[in-house]
Motif scaffolding. Structure first.
Motif: not given
Length: 486
Positions: A320-344
């Motif tokens: 393989i001599d070339q790699l191309r990555l494309q985002a086919v479907h994109v949605e809004a993802l606004p920044n959020q405030q993080t804290s020590y209470l947030s859970s994963g």
């Protein structure tokens, strides 16, 4: 250059559904249908834009109409805008039915201004679109010629704006209707009349907007063309100096591309839901790996492990001599405030849904959502978990069983639950019961199972430990078991 499509909405529809007679699009205004856009046959019958639909049918009984679709018209105008960039790079919108082009330095590529106008007119006419064009040294002069100019007079040369536009009505200055009517009542019907009038009284009476439009049209004040920005392209590529074939090398290259792509997504406060990696081999063949995510993401460290299964299926061949990555479907993802209470925990669940979705499909992983209905069988709906959020607002006036099944008839004709009955081969004895809860069917719904009659539901606890949900039908005396509590 100004391009005006006077019948854009109606001709867009007639291109796919031709009609020989009178045709118009209608819109609703103050609970009354009015004509919005007409074809040539309808205008020949004396109909006009804004006319009441009932009056139009009285004048033309054979008139065919359909409701207007403003969004479809806007999308069609956007298609025309992209098409017009073949003549110049600076193309913008002019209202809801026109385009404006800055052809400075581009006309000679088409053989001159007249040749460019002829080519545009011929191409649009072949597609079934009516267009009126105007070309001038200013944007206002081009608009005035397109909307109010005479046939054959489509070009205003530099320095001749005043002499060419003096006989045009004041509405050619792109003024509102109220201002135009007031000017006509004062005897100022043409652009030449405004030029010969003192500016101070006009400024006091109409404000600076009138003189601004006049100066822009005559070239005494600049008015640039503002083209639309090209949409952001969420795609990155990497050309390799030497072919690769190991999965670890492909993963390393994908990681670098993900970091670049996620940086671009972060700047736009967006997240990707579908990615496509294209690996070009040295024999010019391409292999693709697609990843569909349960939630929008822009964290490369979370996306990369989810990509491993798809990348392992790529056949590297001779390299393989070339790699191309494309985002086919994109949605809004606004920044959020993080804290020590947030859970994963939620992130882990989304990643699990994504991993399972790559194997069996995201549509096959489903969750239950509440539905607005008091009928037990209709109080929930099933939707793909990747395309919806869990809803905790389950509304139930009384407890509902975890398990629901088709009503199973049991013996008993009294209005209270029978003391002892047989259900699915078991003999059960009633120890305690709570009820009744009367539920009526939703008569406005088409349901062959329950469309009429009443049901009195009871919560029945048996001596054998089974907690059942039973109902009684008073119109046709009988008992049924429909659910079981945990």
């Amino acid at each position: 250059m100004s391009l005006w499509f006077p019948r854009l909405a109606s001709e867009r529809v007639l291109r796919t559904c031709p009609h020989d007679g009178a045709f118009a699009l209608t819109f609703n205004e103050k609970n009354a249908n009015r004509l919005y856009c007409l074809n040539g046959q309808a205008e020949a019958q004396g109909l006009y834009r804004g006319m009441a639909y009932s009056d139009a049918r009285a004048f033309c009984p054979t008139l065919q109409t359909i409701p207007v679709d403003f969004r479809a018209d806007q999308r069609f105008l956007e298609i025309l805008r992209r098409w017009a960039t073949r003549y110049c790079p600076w193309v913008g919108f002019e209202g809801v039915d026109g385009l404006v082009l800055d052809i400075t330095g581009s006309a000679h590529l088409m053989g001159g201004e007249e040749a460019m106008l002829a080519d545009i007119s011929a191409r649009l006419n072949r597609t079934g679109l009516s267009v009126r064009m105007g070309l001038g040294n200013t944007r206002g002069a081009a608009w005035a010629l397109a909307h109010h100019g005479e046939e054959g007079k489509q070009i205003v040369k530099a320095g001749e704006e005043l002499s060419s536009l003096a006989t045009l009505p004041v509405s050619a200055l792109r003024l509102d209707e109220e201002t135009c009517v007031t000017l006509q009542r004062l005897g100022l019907r043409y652009i030449g009349d405004l030029v010969e009038t003192e500016r101070a009284p006009l400024l006091r009476r109409f404000g600076p907007s009138l003189l601004k439009r006049l100066d822009q049209t005559l070239g005494w004040q600049p008015e640039p063309v503002t083209p639309l920005e090209d949409p952001i392209h969420y795609g990155v590529r990497m050309t390799l100096p030497e072919p690769i074939g190991l999965l670890s090398d492909v993963m390393a290259g994908t990681e670098r591309l993900l970091e670049r792509l996620c940086d671009k997504l972060k700047k736009q406060e967006a997240g990707v839901k579908e990615l496509c990696l294209t690996a070009r081999r040295v024999d010019q063949e391409s292999q693709q790996a697609t990843l569909r995510l349960a939630r929008p993401l822009r964290d490369p460290h979370r996306i990369l492990p989810l990509f491993e299964r798809g990348l392992s299926e790529i056949e590297a061949g001779f390299g393989i001599d070339q790699l191309r990555l494309q985002a086919v479907h994109v949605e809004a993802l606004p920044n959020q405030q993080t804290s020590y209470l947030s859970s994963g925990c939620k992130d882990q669940l989304d990643d699990l849904i994504t991993r399972l979705g790559t194997r069996i499909g995201l549509e096959n992983i489903q969750r239950f959502l509440p539905a607005d209905s008091h009928i037990p069988e209709r109080s929930f709906s099933v939707a793909p978990a990747a395309f919806c959020e869990p809803d905790s607002k389950w509304k139930a006036p009384r407890p509902r069983p975890i398990r629901l099944f088709g009503p199973d008839p049991v013996e008993g004709e009294d209005a209270r639950p029978p003391r002892r009955f047989r259900w699915r081969g078991l003999f059960l004895t009633v120890r305690n019961c709570v009820g009744p809860e009367r539920i009526a069917p939703e008569w406005w719904q088409q349901d062959g199972n329950w469309s009429s009659g009443l049901r009195d539901y009871w919560q029945v606890e048996t001596a054998e430990g089974r907690r059942l949900w039973m109902f009684y039908t008073p119109q046709e005396p009988g008992w049924f078991v429909q659910g079981e509590f945990a």
